[in-house]
Design a protein around this motif. Sequence first.
Motif, PDB file in Angstrom:
ATOM      1  N   HIS A  14      84.422 -28.598  -8.958  1.00 29.56           N
ATOM      2  CA  HIS A  14      83.623 -28.179 -10.252  1.00 29.56           C
ATOM      3  C   HIS A  14      82.426 -29.010  -9.996  1.00 29.56           C
ATOM      4  CE1 HIS A  14      86.638 -25.884 -11.908  1.00 29.56           C
ATOM      5  NE2 HIS A  14      87.587 -26.627 -11.325  1.00 29.56           N
ATOM      6  N   CYS A  32      79.446 -26.136 -15.743  1.00 31.84           N
ATOM      7  CA  CYS A  32      79.771 -26.331 -14.415  1.00 31.84           C
ATOM      8  C   CYS A  32      78.836 -25.830 -13.491  1.00 31.84           C
ATOM      9  CB  CYS A  32      81.239 -25.739 -14.307  1.00 31.84           C
ATOM     10  SG  CYS A  32      81.754 -25.974 -12.528  1.00 31.84           S
ATOM     11  N   CYS A  87      83.005 -22.131  -9.194  1.00 30.26           N
ATOM     12  CA  CYS A  87      84.361 -22.524  -9.100  1.00 30.26           C
ATOM     13  C   CYS A  87      85.511 -21.187  -9.194  1.00 30.26           C
ATOM     14  CB  CYS A  87      84.683 -23.698 -10.032  1.00 30.26           C
ATOM     15  SG  CYS A  87      84.535 -23.225 -11.750  1.00 30.26           S
ATOM     16  N   MET A 101      83.489 -22.132 -18.332  1.00 26.14           N
ATOM     17  CA  MET A 101      83.406 -23.826 -18.660  1.00 26.14           C
ATOM     18  C   MET A 101      82.111 -24.084 -19.207  1.00 26.14           C
ATOM     19  SD  MET A 101      84.842 -25.157 -14.790  1.00 26.14           S
ATOM     20  CE  MET A 101      85.371 -26.480 -15.311  1.00 26.14           C
TER      21      MET A 101
HETATM   22 CU   LIG Z   1      84.027 -25.085 -12.621  1.00 27.91          CU
END
Ligand SMILES: [Cu+2]
Length: 260
Positions: A186, A221, A225, A232
């Motif tokens: 991340h 982020c 990911c 996120m």
């Molecule tokens: Cu992430």
Amino acid sequence: MIEFFQKLLGLPVLASENGLHVDKLIIYIHWLMIALFIGWFAYFVYAIWRFRATRNPKADHHGVRGHISNYLEVVVAGIEVVLLVGFAIPFWGYASDITRLSPEDSAKAVTIQIVAQQFSWNVRYPGKDGTFGKQDMRYISDSNLFGVDPNDPAGLDDIQVSPAAQIHLPVGKPVIAYISSKDVIHSFKVIAMRVTQDAIPGMRIPTWFKPTKEGHYQINCAQLCGNGHTSMSGGFLVVESQEKYDQWLASKVGAATSFE
Ligand SMILES: [Cu+2]
């Protein structure tokens, strides 16, 4: 003057001391791009005039016969290597070096640990003693995400918030954040702080910034990911006064892990 260019370029809200250098760099790069644009545009106009149809009625399939352009390519590549190895890498080392903080700054710095996971952020504070307890894989559980060793007295007052929809920080103090990840790569990014650091499983990478303005700042982020990557962005950095921060921290004391 800086404010004028920040507005002109539409740069996002800046809420950290270190971020000013980032904004300045962005502005300098724009000046460089303007210079390159003028130079290349002048060359473009020259080429249109120099190779006009009336002067070159028949196409020349050989083109350039000299080797100057080859040598130029090598020189340009050389300059780029110097920029990368001689400037970019050492500058990044300098900018991210936490040992560079003055003794006063590092004495009052707030140290936290941030662990990313699919698809949220977790944070750990060292508690009153200012020391993180030892961690071990064996102790990881739903209520002890960081795997803090229950036998280590330094860990007894550690505060874990997981998942952390909000990461609270006091204003005006340097923050040292150790970034890592539980699963995939991340990247911890807070645009208002002008800070980005990849979160890599098995690594604990320090980064630092100094918030200067109270407020709620979105955490992103910056590495794709997984399918919940965008969620996120639901994390926020809450920069508040020392009193409010102390109150918030006190509300978390006693709970090994608190859930938000
Ligand atoms: Cu992430």
